[in-house]
Write a protein that holds these residues in place. Sequence first.
Motif, PDB file in Angstrom:
ATOM      1  N   ASN A   1       4.194   6.046   8.058  1.00 36.64           N
ATOM      2  CA  ASN A   1       5.470   5.418   8.693  1.00 36.64           C
ATOM      3  C   ASN A   1       5.984   4.078   7.700  1.00 36.64           C
ATOM      4  O   ASN A   1       7.100   4.172   7.483  1.00 36.64           O
ATOM      5  CB  ASN A   1       5.329   4.891   9.932  1.00 36.64           C
ATOM      6  CG  ASN A   1       6.644   4.626  10.802  1.00 36.64           C
ATOM      7  OD1 ASN A   1       7.339   5.644  10.782  1.00 36.64           O
ATOM      8  ND2 ASN A   1       6.769   3.797  11.361  1.00 36.64           N
ATOM      9  N   PHE A   2       4.882   3.690   7.115  1.00 36.91           N
ATOM     10  CA  PHE A   2       5.178   2.366   6.252  1.00 36.91           C
ATOM     11  C   PHE A   2       6.032   2.923   4.969  1.00 36.91           C
ATOM     12  O   PHE A   2       7.052   2.549   4.548  1.00 36.91           O
ATOM     13  CB  PHE A   2       4.254   1.602   5.615  1.00 36.91           C
ATOM     14  CG  PHE A   2       4.277   0.421   4.908  1.00 36.91           C
ATOM     15  CD1 PHE A   2       4.749  -0.681   5.157  1.00 36.91           C
ATOM     16  CD2 PHE A   2       4.252   0.892   3.515  1.00 36.91           C
ATOM     17  CE1 PHE A   2       5.259  -1.687   4.441  1.00 36.91           C
ATOM     18  CE2 PHE A   2       4.474  -0.191   2.357  1.00 36.91           C
ATOM     19  CZ  PHE A   2       4.934  -1.418   2.988  1.00 36.91           C
TER      20      PHE A   2
ATOM     21  N   THR B   1       9.459   4.289   5.848  1.00 33.82           N
ATOM     22  CA  THR B   1      10.439   3.197   5.952  1.00 33.82           C
ATOM     23  C   THR B   1      10.936   2.574   4.652  1.00 33.82           C
ATOM     24  O   THR B   1      12.182   2.378   4.550  1.00 33.82           O
ATOM     25  CB  THR B   1       9.683   2.033   6.765  1.00 33.82           C
ATOM     26  OG1 THR B   1       9.203   2.543   7.983  1.00 33.82           O
ATOM     27  CG2 THR B   1      10.633   0.999   7.089  1.00 33.82           C
ATOM     28  N   LYS B   2       9.906   2.376   3.775  1.00 28.27           N
ATOM     29  CA  LYS B   2      10.427   2.215   2.416  1.00 28.27           C
ATOM     30  C   LYS B   2      11.276   2.886   1.663  1.00 28.27           C
ATOM     31  O   LYS B   2      12.178   2.483   1.122  1.00 28.27           O
ATOM     32  CB  LYS B   2       8.891   1.613   1.508  1.00 28.27           C
ATOM     33  CG  LYS B   2       8.210   0.475   2.275  1.00 28.27           C
ATOM     34  CD  LYS B   2       8.942  -1.006   1.915  1.00 28.27           C
ATOM     35  CE  LYS B   2       8.489  -1.908   2.878  1.00 28.27           C
ATOM     36  NZ  LYS B   2       9.414  -3.094   2.795  1.00 28.27           N
TER      37      LYS B   2
ATOM     38  N   ASP C   1      14.537   1.009   1.643  1.00 29.09           N
ATOM     39  CA  ASP C   1      14.648   0.243   0.470  1.00 29.09           C
ATOM     40  C   ASP C   1      14.824   1.398  -0.794  1.00 29.09           C
ATOM     41  O   ASP C   1      14.808   0.850  -2.087  1.00 29.09           O
ATOM     42  CB  ASP C   1      13.442  -0.542   0.180  1.00 29.09           C
ATOM     43  CG  ASP C   1      13.008  -1.718   1.102  1.00 29.09           C
ATOM     44  OD1 ASP C   1      14.228  -1.864   1.925  1.00 29.09           O
ATOM     45  OD2 ASP C   1      12.167  -2.102   1.200  1.00 29.09           O
TER      46      ASP C   1
ATOM     47  N   ALA D   1       1.900   0.155  -0.110  1.00 30.73           N
ATOM     48  CA  ALA D   1       1.104   0.364   0.952  1.00 30.73           C
ATOM     49  C   ALA D   1      -0.360   0.014   0.822  1.00 30.73           C
ATOM     50  O   ALA D   1      -1.052  -0.410   1.402  1.00 30.73           O
ATOM     51  CB  ALA D   1       1.320   1.806   1.630  1.00 30.73           C
TER      52      ALA D   1
ATOM     53  N   ASN E   1       9.620   1.107  12.780  1.00 27.45           N
ATOM     54  CA  ASN E   1       9.461   1.070  11.187  1.00 27.45           C
ATOM     55  C   ASN E   1       8.108   0.368  10.910  1.00 27.45           C
ATOM     56  O   ASN E   1       7.371  -0.033  11.475  1.00 27.45           O
ATOM     57  CB  ASN E   1      10.668   0.161  10.794  1.00 27.45           C
ATOM     58  CG  ASN E   1      11.955   0.825  10.923  1.00 27.45           C
ATOM     59  OD1 ASN E   1      12.115   2.229  10.619  1.00 27.45           O
ATOM     60  ND2 ASN E   1      12.992   0.418  11.309  1.00 27.45           N
ATOM     61  N   ASN E   2       8.134   0.488   9.500  1.00 25.17           N
ATOM     62  CA  ASN E   2       6.628  -0.070   8.817  1.00 25.17           C
ATOM     63  C   ASN E   2       5.734   0.367   9.174  1.00 25.17           C
ATOM     64  O   ASN E   2       5.576   1.613   9.675  1.00 25.17           O
ATOM     65  CB  ASN E   2       6.862  -1.564   8.923  1.00 25.17           C
ATOM     66  CG  ASN E   2       8.329  -1.975   8.078  1.00 25.17           C
ATOM     67  OD1 ASN E   2       8.560  -1.669   6.995  1.00 25.17           O
ATOM     68  ND2 ASN E   2       9.001  -3.051   8.536  1.00 25.17           N
ATOM     69  N   GLU E   3       4.857  -0.467   9.501  1.00 22.71           N
ATOM     70  CA  GLU E   3       3.066   0.086   9.907  1.00 22.71           C
ATOM     71  C   GLU E   3       3.115   0.260  11.291  1.00 22.71           C
ATOM     72  O   GLU E   3       2.068   0.546  11.662  1.00 22.71           O
ATOM     73  CB  GLU E   3       2.124  -0.918   9.225  1.00 22.71           C
ATOM     74  CG  GLU E   3       2.147  -2.112   9.928  1.00 22.71           C
ATOM     75  CD  GLU E   3       3.075  -3.241   9.322  1.00 22.71           C
ATOM     76  OE1 GLU E   3       4.015  -2.895   8.726  1.00 22.71           O
ATOM     77  OE2 GLU E   3       2.864  -4.234   9.801  1.00 22.71           O
TER      78      GLU E   3
END
Lengths: 431, 431
Positions: free
Chosen positions: A164-165, A168-169, A173, A184, A279-281
């Motif tokens: 998921n991280f 999201t990136k 980004d 990660a 989002n992210n972790e």
Amino acid sequence: MKNEINIGLLGFGVVGSGVAKILQNHQDDLRHKLGVPVVIKKVLVKDLHKKRETILSSEIFTNDLNEVLGDPSIDLIVEVIGGTSEAKKAIESSLRAGKGVVTANKDVMAVSGLELLKLADENKCDLFYEASVGGGIPLIRTLEDGLASDRISALTGIVNGTTNFILTKMKHDKMTYEDALAEATALGFAEADPSADVDGIDAARKMVILASLSFSTEVLLEDVFVRGMKEIKEGDLELAEQFGYTVKLAGSAKKDEEGIEVAVEPVLFPNSHPLASVNNEFNAVYIYGDAVGETMFYGPGAGSLPTATSVTGDIVAACRNLLLGVNGKRLHAPQYARKVKSDSKKFARYFHRIRVKDEVGVLTKLTSIYSDYDASLATVIQHPDKKEAGADLIFITHKISRQQHLDIVKKLNETPEVIGVLSHYRVEGEE
Amino acid sequence: MKNEINIGLLGFGVVGSGVAKILQNHQDDLRHKLGVPVVIKKVLVKDLHKKRETILSSEIFTNDLNEVLGDPSIDLIVEVIGGTSEAKKAIESSLRAGKGVVTANKDVMAVSGLELLKLADENKCDLFYEASVGGGIPLIRTLEDGLASDRISALTGIVNGTTNFILTKMKHDKMTYEDALAEATALGFAEADPSADVDGIDAARKMVILASLSFSTEVLLEDVFVRGMKEIKEGDLELAEQFGYTVKLAGSAKKDEEGIEVAVEPVLFPNSHPLASVNNEFNAVYIYGDAVGETMFYGPGAGSLPTATSVTGDIVAACRNLLLGVNGKRLHAPQYARKVKSDSKKFARYFHRIRVKDEVGVLTKLTSIYSDYDASLATVIQHPDKKEAGADLIFITHKISRQQHLDIVKKLNETPEVIGVLSHYRVEGEE
């Protein structure tokens, strides 16, 4: 009545040191809750000479499991070694020695959960495993207690923080997969060998644990349909965004009269779906209960202290049971026999991205394939951005069976006008 | 060992009939979980002759509480009468009769929770109240068990479904407050007299319950700073949207060395904040734990079956304790003495919408007022849409104390160039 609870801690890595920290920092609160102190009596480690930053006395560290299990003053074992065979053996030996176990080990619980829970029941011991799924989110307890009176019919969740991280990136980004994975890894979210995460195996193990508990039935790892990150092709995230979707590596589990279905795969979530903005972790699990309707539980899916919070939450529960003399009183035999749906009984919408030769009549040819397989289409779009080697056609189906979907993808790939089905996704959350 | 658990159900309205339905429909699952059947033995109602759609025999209905409490075969009382004095008396009598109680009554638990929990402890009975907050979301259990080892430092939540439904309709469907309230009433989300909901009293009661449990301290209803829906002025929702915020009637509770602060008020959430997208009658609570970090629990905040799910979840827990002979074994005395922060110790950002006379120098005059009160400004905007009677100025402060905020609003209202401070909001979630 005991005047303290003694713990044998197996492993002193990321989670184990977090457990020691929480037990230390929240000592007064825990003592108020339980009435007695909780003391780490022994710590099993591989290397006795490794330098460790801890307030625990070096004298309680040992590299001999028998020294921990043989200590009659130890009431409870906390297994945070990780891995499989050694950890499983340690859990078994602890239970056979009549000591309750708290574990964070998803690998062991996914494969041997029912077997170990049975062993725990036979030895009148508690076996708690909240930290095995969803890091700091109290999911297991919610399924066992909070929703105890309801019948769970489905759950969908983001249960792997690493992927998921990365996603999201990649989305927010505009990072490449490689760069996002490197970040990660640098942040400690991904293992040195990230394959269990990115191939969906880690998520599959967690879904086995959740599905087995939710549906009160045996679920095998082989029952899970698994597709990993590599199925997400270049341009897919942007393409999904253009259609109002977000790509997530998600686990899903459903149960109806036909049986259960469990999958881990990249899924398109409409942007309005709450899981699309996890989002992210972070992890989150949507649970659908017959009576309660939809609920969602969100929190940090990994990390030392969040995961240790779940472990120490289990320690508190196990201590309460020990103090009341009711440890090992909950029976875990599944209520229903294992019954897994065939692919022809699993229904969903699908998104197909097909690269075709830029020829006259190709659209008609392809739509007729869908008709041949009795699949009706919700959306057909010729994607304007990719014209060099051919054109990309996007098809979104109405609900079809996974079998229909697989048959169509196979047939498309055999069709001369088709260069290839670049990618395909299950579409969540809409009719 | 008991061979069945008998329940006395007090009240057979929306929640009570839902409890009967779940116990009936999920009978086999519950029996598998508990090993014995759970039977509704008596039902207390006001009007014995009212027509009811239920499979329960009319013979078990009574209008005499003593008939329920005097039945020695009844192990557990489920109080879903609602209201205050009658319900409180019924809970007290049940506990004094040595019968455990499951209640959905937030009004009673907010005002008399600690007193009743103490009475339960003294009588060695369980008193469970999961359904008093957050409908079907297992919040109480999460705070008591799931996060048992953590120290909760803050929680923010949408805990009133009625007002959230109204605000959602006002924002997304551009309804007026009156129309949205009418729809909420028609759908059964709002009471005939909606004042407890729209004035924030219902949410304040729930925040008392959550804060008291989270911080292990006494919290009085009078400790809660309350502002209701009527503080939201025409045009505020659109204005907030223009600045990237969503208005929610939210509860918040924080604890630090200075004490606790609890509030219910309209708050601006940045649209990226997960609570900003909790819509309709749904509830959600964000919990910040020192170790776990941020977690969120989301689900239906009201409704017959969701609320009944929480009640029956409590019934399962109480039955387990009864069967194990460990009912009433958890002590509830708060760990910390009550200590409430003064307004000068509560810090937040604030949004002020000020209607001013369209005169030269007014902006300088107003900004100097903020300086006089030591408040620094993050944003100053002259709002272009409202020019008829004067201009609207929007000020968003950096973190200031609630005392500074209140002083500034008072001073602004006394300033000749100011027609009035039309509205003001706490701003959540950003520096």
